[in-house]
Write a protein that holds these residues in place. Structure first.
Motif, PDB file in Angstrom:
ATOM      1  N   GLY A 169       0.824  -1.214   0.000  1.00  0.00           N
ATOM      2  CA  GLY A 169       0.000   0.000   0.000  1.00  0.00           C
ATOM      3  C   GLY A 169       0.855   1.260   0.000  1.00  0.00           C
ATOM      4  O   GLY A 169       0.558   2.226  -0.697  1.00  0.00           O
ATOM      5  N   LEU A 170       1.934   1.229   0.775  1.00  0.00           N
ATOM      6  CA  LEU A 170       2.853   2.368   0.809  1.00  0.00           C
ATOM      7  C   LEU A 170       3.489   2.592  -0.560  1.00  0.00           C
ATOM      8  O   LEU A 170       3.572   3.728  -1.036  1.00  0.00           O
ATOM      9  CB  LEU A 170       3.938   2.133   1.863  1.00  0.00           C
ATOM     10  CG  LEU A 170       5.074   3.151   1.924  1.00  0.00           C
ATOM     11  CD1 LEU A 170       4.542   4.515   2.317  1.00  0.00           C
ATOM     12  CD2 LEU A 170       6.145   2.677   2.891  1.00  0.00           C
ATOM     13  N   LEU A 171       3.912   1.526  -1.205  1.00  0.00           N
ATOM     14  CA  LEU A 171       4.509   1.633  -2.543  1.00  0.00           C
ATOM     15  C   LEU A 171       3.506   2.198  -3.535  1.00  0.00           C
ATOM     16  O   LEU A 171       3.847   3.045  -4.369  1.00  0.00           O
ATOM     17  CB  LEU A 171       5.004   0.256  -2.995  1.00  0.00           C
ATOM     18  CG  LEU A 171       5.680   0.198  -4.347  1.00  0.00           C
ATOM     19  CD1 LEU A 171       6.963   1.027  -4.327  1.00  0.00           C
ATOM     20  CD2 LEU A 171       5.986  -1.235  -4.714  1.00  0.00           C
ATOM     21  N   TYR A 172       2.259   1.762  -3.435  1.00  0.00           N
ATOM     22  CA  TYR A 172       1.214   2.259  -4.325  1.00  0.00           C
ATOM     23  C   TYR A 172       0.970   3.757  -4.117  1.00  0.00           C
ATOM     24  O   TYR A 172       0.819   4.514  -5.080  1.00  0.00           O
ATOM     25  CB  TYR A 172      -0.076   1.469  -4.106  1.00  0.00           C
ATOM     26  CG  TYR A 172      -1.205   1.873  -5.010  1.00  0.00           C
ATOM     27  CD1 TYR A 172      -1.115   1.726  -6.382  1.00  0.00           C
ATOM     28  CD2 TYR A 172      -2.366   2.414  -4.482  1.00  0.00           C
ATOM     29  CE1 TYR A 172      -2.150   2.102  -7.205  1.00  0.00           C
ATOM     30  CE2 TYR A 172      -3.411   2.790  -5.295  1.00  0.00           C
ATOM     31  CZ  TYR A 172      -3.296   2.626  -6.665  1.00  0.00           C
ATOM     32  OH  TYR A 172      -4.326   3.008  -7.474  1.00  0.00           O
ATOM     33  N   VAL A 173       0.944   4.190  -2.878  1.00  0.00           N
ATOM     34  CA  VAL A 173       0.740   5.615  -2.589  1.00  0.00           C
ATOM     35  C   VAL A 173       1.895   6.457  -3.130  1.00  0.00           C
ATOM     36  O   VAL A 173       1.687   7.517  -3.724  1.00  0.00           O
ATOM     37  CB  VAL A 173       0.550   5.843  -1.067  1.00  0.00           C
ATOM     38  CG1 VAL A 173       0.644   7.305  -0.720  1.00  0.00           C
ATOM     39  CG2 VAL A 173      -0.773   5.281  -0.608  1.00  0.00           C
ATOM     40  N   VAL A 174       3.115   5.982  -2.959  1.00  0.00           N
ATOM     41  CA  VAL A 174       4.278   6.730  -3.441  1.00  0.00           C
ATOM     42  C   VAL A 174       4.252   6.843  -4.962  1.00  0.00           C
ATOM     43  O   VAL A 174       4.442   7.931  -5.518  1.00  0.00           O
ATOM     44  CB  VAL A 174       5.591   6.082  -2.945  1.00  0.00           C
ATOM     45  CG1 VAL A 174       6.789   6.677  -3.647  1.00  0.00           C
ATOM     46  CG2 VAL A 174       5.730   6.240  -1.443  1.00  0.00           C
ATOM     47  N   THR A 175       4.003   5.741  -5.663  1.00  0.00           N
ATOM     48  CA  THR A 175       3.984   5.810  -7.126  1.00  0.00           C
ATOM     49  C   THR A 175       2.811   6.648  -7.635  1.00  0.00           C
ATOM     50  O   THR A 175       2.953   7.373  -8.623  1.00  0.00           O
ATOM     51  CB  THR A 175       3.925   4.399  -7.739  1.00  0.00           C
ATOM     52  OG1 THR A 175       2.794   3.700  -7.230  1.00  0.00           O
ATOM     53  CG2 THR A 175       5.188   3.620  -7.452  1.00  0.00           C
ATOM     54  N   SER A 176       1.677   6.589  -6.959  1.00  0.00           N
ATOM     55  CA  SER A 176       0.538   7.419  -7.358  1.00  0.00           C
ATOM     56  C   SER A 176       0.841   8.902  -7.163  1.00  0.00           C
ATOM     57  O   SER A 176       0.455   9.737  -7.983  1.00  0.00           O
ATOM     58  CB  SER A 176      -0.704   7.054  -6.544  1.00  0.00           C
ATOM     59  OG  SER A 176      -1.068   5.732  -6.754  1.00  0.00           O
ATOM     60  N   THR A 177       1.536   9.224  -6.091  1.00  0.00           N
ATOM     61  CA  THR A 177       1.905  10.615  -5.829  1.00  0.00           C
ATOM     62  C   THR A 177       2.852  11.142  -6.899  1.00  0.00           C
ATOM     63  O   THR A 177       2.691  12.261  -7.401  1.00  0.00           O
ATOM     64  CB  THR A 177       2.547  10.744  -4.441  1.00  0.00           C
ATOM     65  OG1 THR A 177       1.646  10.238  -3.467  1.00  0.00           O
ATOM     66  CG2 THR A 177       2.902  12.181  -4.124  1.00  0.00           C
ATOM     67  N   VAL A 178       3.827  10.337  -7.266  1.00  0.00           N
ATOM     68  CA  VAL A 178       4.773  10.750  -8.317  1.00  0.00           C
ATOM     69  C   VAL A 178       4.034  10.948  -9.638  1.00  0.00           C
ATOM     70  O   VAL A 178       4.260  11.931 -10.353  1.00  0.00           O
ATOM     71  CB  VAL A 178       5.907   9.713  -8.452  1.00  0.00           C
ATOM     72  CG1 VAL A 178       6.750   9.993  -9.678  1.00  0.00           C
ATOM     73  CG2 VAL A 178       6.766   9.706  -7.205  1.00  0.00           C
ATOM     74  N   THR A 179       3.123  10.052  -9.963  1.00  0.00           N
ATOM     75  CA  THR A 179       2.360  10.186 -11.199  1.00  0.00           C
ATOM     76  C   THR A 179       1.485  11.432 -11.176  1.00  0.00           C
ATOM     77  O   THR A 179       1.408  12.167 -12.164  1.00  0.00           O
ATOM     78  CB  THR A 179       1.479   8.937 -11.415  1.00  0.00           C
ATOM     79  OG1 THR A 179       2.315   7.783 -11.427  1.00  0.00           O
ATOM     80  CG2 THR A 179       0.706   9.019 -12.706  1.00  0.00           C
TER      81      THR A 179
END
Length: 95
Positions: free
Chosen positions: A48-58
């Motif tokens: 979930g943390l990885l998903y949030v980080v990649t979504s934020t960058v996108t």
């Protein structure tokens, strides 16, 4: 043609943003490591943390691209207007 004022970010701003991201990400990773739960729960939270980080960058990239696109459109419109004003002669008599 008037050139819009571009805000400039200093090196300190970039360093602060990078450090803030690094501290928040590392503290969450450390919290996940020492969380007193089973491994699958840690893995789920880590994913979930990885998903949030990649979504934020996108999201940041999309916002930046949209801003750059609107800036280019505004410049083209301003150039067209400047050309029309330069070619316009208010004292010209059509006849």
């Amino acid at each position: 043609m008037t050139k819009p004022i571009q805000p400039t970010q200093t090196t300190a701003f970039y360093v602060q943003a990078i450090l803030s991201f690094a501290v928040s990400l590392s503290s969450l990773v450390i919290a996940l490591i020492y969380l007193p739960v089973e491994g699958w729960v840690r893995a789920f939270l880590g994913l979930g943390l990885l998903y949030v980080v990649t979504s934020t960058v996108t999201l940041c990239k999309v916002v930046r691209d949209r801003q750059e696109q609107s800036e280019v459109t505004n410049r083209v419109d301003q150039a067209r207007l400047d050309k029309l004003l330069a070619e316009h002669d208010p004292f010209q008599v059509n006849g």
